[in-house]
Design an enzyme around this catalytic site. Structure first.
Site, PDB file in Angstrom:
ATOM      1  N   CYS A  28       0.836  -1.204   0.000  1.00 19.54           N
ATOM      2  CA  CYS A  28       0.000   0.000   0.000  1.00 19.54           C
ATOM      3  C   CYS A  28       0.878   1.264   0.000  1.00 19.54           C
ATOM      4  CB  CYS A  28      -0.932   0.006   1.210  1.00 19.54           C
ATOM      5  SG  CYS A  28      -0.075   0.242   2.780  1.00 19.54           S
ATOM      6  N   CYS A  31       3.103   1.599   3.067  1.00 17.33           N
ATOM      7  CA  CYS A  31       4.214   0.637   3.032  1.00 17.33           C
ATOM      8  C   CYS A  31       5.318   1.130   2.102  1.00 17.33           C
ATOM      9  CB  CYS A  31       3.713  -0.728   2.598  1.00 17.33           C
ATOM     10  SG  CYS A  31       2.504  -1.452   3.737  1.00 17.33           S
TER      11      CYS A  31
END
Length: 93
Positions: A28, A31
């Site tokens: 994501c 991340c």
């Protein structure tokens, strides 16, 4: 292949083939932001980006993104800055 068709970026820095620092996450935006901060702080050759959920669970990570140093989860669920990561590395040296 990782979650959602992404690949795991693996960088071998010698020794046993495992980087000292790993960013673990699903791929994501947060991340990726933690991975970018880690590579800014330490250099791309010092950081593994792990998106494989089996490896993430095996490490005991319950919330992503997570930062793992020397096999120990040192941060989970938040995006650290490059300076915060440098501080963590210095504390663990």
């Amino acid at each position: 292949m990782g979650l959602f068709g992404t690949t795991t970026k693996k960088r071998d820095i010698g020794g046993n083939g495992n980087a000292r620092v790993q960013v673990m996450g699903t791929g994501c935006r947060k991340c990726h932001a933690l991975y970018e901060a880690a590579t800014e702080a330490l250099g791309a050759d010092q950081v593994d980006y792990v998106t494989d959920m089996a490896r993430i669970a095996e490490a005991g990570v319950m919330t992503t993104p997570a930062l793992v140093m020397d096999g120990t989860v040192v941060s989970a669920g938040k995006v650290l800055t490059a300076d915060e990561i440098r501080t963590l590395v210095e504390e663990r040296s």
